[in-house]
Motif scaffolding. Sequence first.
Motif, PDB file in Angstrom:
ATOM      1  N   ILE A  94       5.976  -6.133  10.577  1.00 51.39           N
ATOM      2  CA  ILE A  94       5.373  -5.279  11.606  1.00 51.39           C
ATOM      3  C   ILE A  94       3.866  -5.512  11.577  1.00 51.39           C
ATOM      4  O   ILE A  94       3.262  -5.592  10.509  1.00 51.39           O
ATOM      5  CB  ILE A  94       5.709  -3.791  11.423  1.00 51.39           C
TER       6      ILE A  94
ATOM      7  N   LEU B  43       0.446   4.278  14.192  1.00 52.46           N
ATOM      8  CA  LEU B  43       1.333   4.329  13.016  1.00 52.46           C
ATOM      9  C   LEU B  43       2.649   5.072  13.263  1.00 52.46           C
ATOM     10  O   LEU B  43       3.714   4.555  12.901  1.00 52.46           O
ATOM     11  CB  LEU B  43       0.577   4.919  11.815  1.00 52.46           C
TER      12      LEU B  43
ATOM     13  N   ALA C 186       6.381  -4.800   5.188  1.00 46.74           N
ATOM     14  CA  ALA C 186       5.945  -3.499   5.718  1.00 46.74           C
ATOM     15  C   ALA C 186       4.622  -3.122   5.074  1.00 46.74           C
ATOM     16  O   ALA C 186       4.587  -2.513   4.009  1.00 46.74           O
ATOM     17  CB  ALA C 186       7.014  -2.452   5.431  1.00 46.74           C
TER      18      ALA C 186
ATOM     19  N   GLU D 162       4.937   2.818  14.903  1.00 47.03           N
ATOM     20  CA  GLU D 162       5.489   1.832  13.970  1.00 47.03           C
ATOM     21  C   GLU D 162       6.730   2.414  13.307  1.00 47.03           C
ATOM     22  O   GLU D 162       7.774   1.765  13.141  1.00 47.03           O
ATOM     23  CB  GLU D 162       4.482   1.459  12.892  1.00 47.03           C
TER      24      GLU D 162
ATOM     25  N   GLY E 207       0.803  -1.227   0.000  1.00 51.74           N
ATOM     26  CA  GLY E 207       0.000   0.000   0.000  1.00 51.74           C
ATOM     27  C   GLY E 207       0.826   1.263   0.000  1.00 51.74           C
ATOM     28  O   GLY E 207       1.730   1.420  -0.794  1.00 51.74           O
ATOM     29  N   GLY E 208       0.515   2.159   0.951  1.00 49.44           N
ATOM     30  CA  GLY E 208       1.125   3.489   1.002  1.00 49.44           C
ATOM     31  C   GLY E 208       2.611   3.481   1.305  1.00 49.44           C
ATOM     32  O   GLY E 208       3.341   4.385   0.916  1.00 49.44           O
ATOM     33  N   GLY E 209       3.081   2.448   2.001  1.00 47.11           N
ATOM     34  CA  GLY E 209       4.517   2.325   2.225  1.00 47.11           C
ATOM     35  C   GLY E 209       5.104   3.282   3.241  1.00 47.11           C
ATOM     36  O   GLY E 209       6.297   3.582   3.202  1.00 47.11           O
ATOM     37  N   SER E 210       4.304   3.765   4.195  1.00 47.21           N
ATOM     38  CA  SER E 210       4.880   4.699   5.187  1.00 47.21           C
ATOM     39  C   SER E 210       5.951   4.020   6.036  1.00 47.21           C
ATOM     40  O   SER E 210       6.957   4.651   6.396  1.00 47.21           O
ATOM     41  CB  SER E 210       3.773   5.287   6.064  1.00 47.21           C
TER      42      SER E 210
ATOM     43  N   PRO F 169       0.138  -4.415  13.504  1.00 45.13           N
ATOM     44  CA  PRO F 169      -0.441  -3.351  14.339  1.00 45.13           C
ATOM     45  C   PRO F 169      -1.268  -3.886  15.517  1.00 45.13           C
ATOM     46  O   PRO F 169      -2.466  -3.593  15.642  1.00 45.13           O
ATOM     47  CB  PRO F 169      -1.317  -2.576  13.353  1.00 45.13           C
TER      48      PRO F 169
ATOM     49  N   MET G 197       7.866   1.597   4.931  1.00 44.02           N
ATOM     50  CA  MET G 197       9.004   1.467   4.007  1.00 44.02           C
ATOM     51  C   MET G 197       9.817   2.750   4.001  1.00 44.02           C
ATOM     52  O   MET G 197      11.046   2.727   4.087  1.00 44.02           O
ATOM     53  CB  MET G 197       8.482   1.155   2.603  1.00 44.02           C
TER      54      MET G 197
HETATM   55  C1  GRF Z   1       0.047  -0.249   8.938  1.00 50.60           C
HETATM   56  O1  GRF Z   1      -1.046  -0.184   9.814  1.00 50.60           O
HETATM   57  C2  GRF Z   1       0.921  -1.401   9.365  1.00 50.60           C
HETATM   58  O2  GRF Z   1       0.779  -1.702  10.723  1.00 50.60           O
HETATM   59  C3  GRF Z   1       0.435  -2.541   8.572  1.00 50.60           C
HETATM   60  O3  GRF Z   1       0.062  -1.984   7.315  1.00 50.60           O
HETATM   61  C4  GRF Z   1      -0.449  -0.652   7.548  1.00 50.60           C
HETATM   62  C5  GRF Z   1      -0.015   0.287   6.454  1.00 50.60           C
HETATM   63  O4  GRF Z   1       1.376   0.367   6.499  1.00 50.60           O
HETATM   64  N1  GRF Z   1       1.478  -3.519   8.476  1.00 50.60           N
HETATM   65  P1  GRF Z   1       2.213   1.254   5.416  1.00 50.60           P
HETATM   66  O5  GRF Z   1       1.785   2.700   5.567  1.00 50.60           O
HETATM   67  O6  GRF Z   1       1.869   0.724   4.034  1.00 50.60           O
HETATM   68  O7  GRF Z   1       3.634   1.038   5.825  1.00 50.60           O
END
Ligand code: GRF
Length: 196
Positions: free
Chosen positions: A108, A171, A87, A174, A10-13, A110, A15
Motif C-alpha cells: 500500500i 490513513l 504494510a 488505507e 512502524g506503527g502497523g495500523s 499513500p 497490519m
Molecule cells: C502509512 O502512511 C502507509 O501509507 C505507509 O506507511 C504509513 C504507516 O503505515 N505505507 P502503518 O500505520 O505502519 O500501517
Amino acid sequence: MKRVAILISGGGSNMVALAESMTGDHPARPCLVLSNRPGTGGLAKAEAMGLPTATVDHRPHGTDRAGFEAELARVLDASRPDILCLAGFMRVLTEGFVSRYAGRMLNIHPSLLPKYRGLDTHARALAAGEAEHGCTVHEVTPELDDGPVLGQARVPVLEGDTPKRLAARVLPMEHRLYPMVLRRFAAGDRQPVWLP
Ligand code: GRF
C-alpha cells in the motif's frame, strides 16, 4: 485457506486492519507479522492480537541488501506464506527478492499511483496543488511503487491542509482499501477496487 505474512516497519495500523479483517469466511489468515525494526509499535500490537511475530533487523547487514533479504526470506519462508502484504514496510526490496514472490506480494502506497512514487507523498501532493489525493494497493514488481494497481481510494485536498492533516485523512481509507483488496486477491480476484 491462504496464509498471509504482513511486513511492517512502524506503527502497523495497516497490519491491524488487515489482521482484523481475516475472520469468518475470509479466504485468508495472518501467519506472521515481520518487522525490520526491533521493538517497533506494530510488533506489540501483533503480539496483543496473538499473532506470530518476527524481527529481521536490517542494520547489522549494513549496505548488504542481499544478506538482509536472505535472512528475511528464510524467516518468511518458515511461516509458509502464500501472500505477502507490505504494510508500512520501509525497506526497498531488490529485484531478486521481489521475483521470489512475484504475483503474490502486495503493497500500500499513500498516493494515487502513478503519481508521487517514493516518499513524502502528502507534502508533494500539496506542493503541486492537487485537488485530490489518496492511496493505492498494487502488486509489487521490481520497479519501486510500480506494478499492477489492485485498488485506489481518493480523498479531497482541503483548504489549509498540512501534510499531517492530509495523511490523517488518507490513513483511514488505507484501512478500508487494503482489507478489501486482500480479500479479493486471496480469492483469486484481481478486479480493481475503487473507493469511494
Ligand atoms: C502509512 O502512511 C502507509 O501509507 C505507509 O506507511 C504509513 C504507516 O503505515 N505505507 P502503518 O500505520 O505502519 O500501517
